[in-house]
Design a protein around this motif. Structure first.
Motif, PDB file in Angstrom:
ATOM      1  N   ALA A 694       5.979 -10.265  11.646  1.00 49.41           N
ATOM      2  CA  ALA A 694       5.189  -9.037  11.716  1.00 49.41           C
ATOM      3  C   ALA A 694       4.667  -8.703  10.329  1.00 49.41           C
ATOM      4  O   ALA A 694       5.319  -8.977   9.305  1.00 49.41           O
ATOM      5  CB  ALA A 694       6.025  -7.879  12.268  1.00 49.41           C
ATOM      6  N   TYR A 695       3.474  -8.117  10.329  1.00 46.68           N
ATOM      7  CA  TYR A 695       2.855  -7.614   9.098  1.00 46.68           C
ATOM      8  C   TYR A 695       2.474  -6.168   9.337  1.00 46.68           C
ATOM      9  O   TYR A 695       1.775  -5.843  10.318  1.00 46.68           O
ATOM     10  CB  TYR A 695       1.632  -8.444   8.732  1.00 46.68           C
ATOM     11  N   ARG A 696       2.917  -5.274   8.452  1.00 48.66           N
ATOM     12  CA  ARG A 696       2.657  -3.843   8.614  1.00 48.66           C
ATOM     13  C   ARG A 696       2.055  -3.296   7.317  1.00 48.66           C
ATOM     14  O   ARG A 696       2.657  -3.427   6.251  1.00 48.66           O
ATOM     15  CB  ARG A 696       3.937  -3.088   8.965  1.00 48.66           C
ATOM     16  N   LEU A 697       0.894  -2.666   7.463  1.00 50.33           N
ATOM     17  CA  LEU A 697       0.189  -2.093   6.316  1.00 50.33           C
ATOM     18  C   LEU A 697      -0.103  -0.631   6.575  1.00 50.33           C
ATOM     19  O   LEU A 697      -0.710  -0.276   7.593  1.00 50.33           O
ATOM     20  CB  LEU A 697      -1.129  -2.840   6.073  1.00 50.33           C
ATOM     21  N   GLN A 698       0.358   0.234   5.690  1.00 50.07           N
ATOM     22  CA  GLN A 698      -0.010   1.644   5.666  1.00 50.07           C
ATOM     23  C   GLN A 698      -0.624   1.857   4.282  1.00 50.07           C
ATOM     24  O   GLN A 698       0.093   2.026   3.300  1.00 50.07           O
ATOM     25  CB  GLN A 698       1.221   2.531   5.881  1.00 50.07           C
ATOM     26  N   ARG A 699      -1.949   1.793   4.228  1.00 52.14           N
ATOM     27  CA  ARG A 699      -2.610   1.732   2.930  1.00 52.14           C
ATOM     28  C   ARG A 699      -2.251   2.938   2.064  1.00 52.14           C
ATOM     29  O   ARG A 699      -2.310   4.083   2.495  1.00 52.14           O
ATOM     30  CB  ARG A 699      -4.131   1.639   3.111  1.00 52.14           C
ATOM     31  N   GLY A 700      -1.857   2.619   0.845  1.00 51.92           N
ATOM     32  CA  GLY A 700      -1.454   3.648  -0.101  1.00 51.92           C
ATOM     33  C   GLY A 700      -0.007   4.065   0.029  1.00 51.92           C
ATOM     34  O   GLY A 700       0.473   4.845  -0.792  1.00 51.92           O
TER      35      GLY A 700
END
Length: 828
Positions: A694-700
């Motif tokens: 899994a790849y999880r991005l919450q920008r900033g």
């Protein structure tokens, strides 16, 4: 359906003689042996050359009637067991009427679940005593004993066996002894015994990888308990445990006694040694004590009590450590969960309550703010920084629902990461009535509901920045649903009224406030279908456009405290909702139109979903001026003036049972990039083979990779292992790699880690696991877990199984008995 199995049900203890064979050659088919003359005639007619049977004499009961059955019975009722016949066969047979019968050459005696084979067999019909000599085999309910001589009463199952080897069905165990004394249906004493669940190699000296030696072992299959006197546990020929007296289970049935110790090596607490003791107090409640020695802290006294009754159940867990040497303080924690159904008594009947009341009690408390960090794997499982304690009474009857409760929180603060504690609700009362068109045929399509709530909110104003107070609210909803297989249209109207009373005056001097807000919404959608074909597969493809319009007028809510409202997660479900906030203290003035569409690929026969694609965006018709206050309770963020929201895109693919992929992207058109992305997938070709990522991005905010796996190493080199029966691994001699890694890209470090190896030797399993859990921005808790599992007997070392099951997605235990063994698996 399989053909039914024929069971012979005798009319009494005698059985009629079968018809004679067309010639006088001996017949070796098992023959029923009764206690009367007819039984002996039947034995002689089929077992001795030159004799034939006559027809049944006048006045004798007719032959046994065959009755069909769809299954073989593992056990028979005691009343039936006393009357079951015995069957014997052999090459030569002689004897006396109602006396001793001698069978020589491939002698065999059968009676229900007992089979005796030998070179020579004597059977006394008067006492049902049997003497077997030479290559003796006895199979009792799937438990097999072999040796040179056996004496046994087939009625009482009392007797002895000389120099036997044995195998037990339930535990899949094997062993040998100098002598076995049979003491009844389910009891036996084994002298100079050796026992292991490792398989026995025919024709070779037996020296298994692990072995239990004892001067005497008492086996009680009725209570499913074994007792070893003068016992020693050996592994690879090395004694590792010894005891003068040991009680152990023969199956998975629970019993009181010392459980295997667990040993952990922790980087903070040091060496941890736990000696659990289990108390099987009664069929409906039990307890387990967990005294734990931590080399750097001291002794932690933990325990668990569980109970189960028809109308209530629960558990109590607690731990106490006097004088923690690392904190110079006493440490404690406890947790209580209780659920109960209050049956209709005089008081409930007076209220005319047809449905029972439900009660729920959940209490969690610890001694200090550092408990979650110092004991992240405590037996009390109090590892959260927000510990809820609540007592709730609820009732449901038809469209009505009522609840009353008190809710309190213990907030464990961290100086590096403080959190605002939630409000206690003392009390919280709620009443709801919900009616839909399915309840009354005359109200086709209409839906309405009423909800009333009264809650008093209490907290420390110095921490929340807001005044305490009470809130009463009433919500009325009405709507109508027009729906066909191809489209739906649902208009709804809601009126939300709220009344506040505060303990202190607000900034404008008011000690009360009120608010009333209507909301209008219209939900509509269509469904189109067609037959389609992709990559050589046929599907039913759908196209499902959807439009959602909502309108809520603006009300100034800046002076109102925020007791329970928070922003809803922005996803494909919440984008089609009226209020962007959860809770009741903030109602957004959302005047927006949401447009979206989804498409699915369905299996044309089963209807199973193979692919799902979704897309949606919200358009604001007016600015959204109602926003949440900041952490200090003051009026917070700026109004939302951007007309177009972020675009939500989602995909789910299950193209084959082996592959599963999911993707969600929140794309911001103004920045031309995603602000939140979640990509995940898993590959499961067979049991004990799973790979997930899994790849999880919450920008900033955060960016993480997450990888989990369980895989046999033989697939990487050598010949891949073939799957055996479910719950039995891939066979002996297999190494498995197992773990999960969570990696933070901005911090360039591993956040959490569980990784190790499992070795399946067939009759024992070894596990070595390294565990690392993040407990702060710059601190982590690490420990090494090692365990030896002797299949069907016990485990020693640490307990990595709980860690693997909780952290590794779709982890499979290498030993899971899906179906209990049957005596017919070892049927002779």
């Amino acid at each position: 359906m399989a053909d039914p199995v024929t069971n012979i049900i005798p009319l009494n203890r005698r059985t009629a003689c079968p018809a004679p064979a067309p010639h006088r050659t001996p017949v070796f088919t098992p023959t029923p042996v009764g206690r009367g003359v007819l039984g002996l005639l039947g034995l002689l007619a089929l077992g001795v050359p030159g004799l034939a049977s006559a027809q049944s004499p006048v006045g004798v009961e007719p032959p046994a009637v065959l009755q069909p059955s769809t299954q073989l019975l593992e056990t028979l009722p005691e009343a039936v067991r006393r009357d079951v016949p015995s069957f014997i066969s052999g090459e030569r047979m002689h004897g006396q009427t109602d006396g001793v019968v001698v069978i020589e050459g491939s002698a065999e005696l059968r009676r229900h679940d007992t089979v005796i084979k030998a070179d020579r067999l004597e059977f006394d019909q008067r006492s049902n005593d049997a003497l077997a000599q030479g290559n003796v085999l006895i199979n009792r309910s799937g438990n097999r004993f072999e040796g040179p001589e056996l004496r046994l009463n087939v009625d009482t199952h009392q007797g002895h066996f000389v120099q036997p080897t044995f195998s037990l069905l339930q535990s899949d165990g094997h062993g040998d002894a100098s002598r076995v004394n049979f003491l009844g249906q389910d009891r036996a004493d084994v002298h100079d015994a050796r026992y292991s669940t490792c398989p026995r190699t025919p024709g070779a000296a037996w020296m298994p990888d692990w072995l239990l030696r004892a001067s005497r072992i008492e086996l009680d299959h009725a209570s499913e308990v074994g007792t070893a006197l003068g016992g020693v546990l050996e592994f690879k020929g090395v004694p590792i445990l010894g005891w003068p007296y040991l009680s152990f289970p023969l199956t998975d049935k629970r019993k009181s006694g010392v459980l295997p110790p667990t040993i952990n090596l922790d980087n903070v607490s040091g060496l941890e040694l736990t000696l659990p003791y289990y108390l099987n107090l009664a069929p409906h409640f039990d307890a387990t004590l967990y005294p734990t020695l931590m080399s750097r802290r001291g002794v932690d006294l933990g325990g668990e009590f569980r109970y189960l009754q028809p109308t209530y159940n629960g558990q109590l867990r607690a731990a106490f450590m006097p004088n923690d040497r690392l904190r110079n303080a006493d440490r404690w924690g406890y947790s209580l969960q209780h659920q109960q159904s209050l049956q209709a008594g005089p008081g409930l009947r007076l209220l005319n309550l047809q449905s029972p009341l439900g009660a729920r009690l959940n209490i969690n408390r610890v001694s200090d703010d550092n408990y979650w960090r110092d004991f992240p794997r405590s037996s009390t499982s109090l590892t959260s920084r927000l510990l809820a304690s609540e007592a709730v009474l609820n009732w449901n009857q038809g469209p009505w629902a009522f609840s009353a409760g008190v809710h309190r929180w213990q907030t464990l603060q961290d100086l590096d990461s403080p959190i605002v504690p939630p409000y206690d609700r003392l009390p919280a009362l709620a009443l709801r009535f919900a009616q839909d068109h399915q309840r009354f045929a005359g109200l086709r399509g209409w839906e309405w509901s009423l909800q009333a709530d009264h809650t008093r909110f209490q907290s420390d104003p110095a921490l929340t920045g807001q005044v305490n107070g009470a809130r009463s609210l009433a919500i009325a909803r009405i709507g109508h649903r027009w729906e066909t297989p191809g489209w739906h249209l649902v208009p709804r109207l809601q009126l939300h009224g709220t009344q506040y009373r505060f303990d202190e005056a607000l900034s404008n001097g008011a000690r009360s406030a009120a608010r009333a807000l209507p909301t209008l919404s219209v939900d509509s959608g269509m469904v189109f279908e067609r037959s389609a074909s992709y990559l050589g597969r046929d599907f039913t493809q759908t196209l499902e456009p959807r439009a959602f319009l909502t309108w809520t007028p603006t009300r100034d809510q800046r002076l109102l405290p925020n007791y329970d409202s928070a922003a809803n997660d922005f996803n494909l479900a919440s984008i089609y909702s009226e209020n962007v906030f959860g809770g009741h203290d903030r109602i957004s003035d959302t005047r927006a139109l949401t447009l979206g569409a989804s498409s699915r690929l369905l299996h044309p026969v089963t209807g199973a979903e193979v692919v799902q694609l979704g897309l949606a965006q919200r358009y604001l018709l007016r600015d959204q001026t109602v926003v949440l206050p900041n952490a200090s309770g003051l009026a917070g963020g700026d109004p939302v003036t951007e007309r177009f929201s972020d675009v939500l895109m989602a995909a789910r693919v299950r193209w084959s049972p082996r592959w599963a992929t999911d993707a969600t992207v929140q794309f911001r058109p103004s920045d031309q990039r995603s602000v939140r992305t979640t990509l995940s997938g898993s590959y499961t070709p067979s049991n004990y083979r799973v790979l997930s990522a899994a790849y999880r991005l919450q920008r900033g905010t955060s960016e993480q990779f997450d990888v989990g796996w369980q895989w046999p190493l033989s697939d990487l080199w050598g010949t891949p292992a073939q799957e055996r029966s479910t719950g039995r691994g891939l066979g002996p001699g297999q190494w498995y790699s197992v773990g999960r890694i969570n990696y933070s890209v901005p911090d360039s470090k591993i956040v959490d880690l569980v990784a190790g190896f499992e070795y399946d030797a067939g009759c024992w399993i070894a596990r070595l696991v390294l565990e690392r859990l993040q407990t702060g921005t710059s601190s982590a808790n690490q420990r090494v877990l090692f365990q030896l599992e002797f299949n069907g007997f016990s485990r020693i070392g640490s307990n990595p199984l709980k860690t693997l099951k909780e952290n590794v997605p779709r982890y499979q235990y290498l030993r899971e008995d899906i179906n209990p063994p049957s005596r017919f698996q070892q049927y002779d």
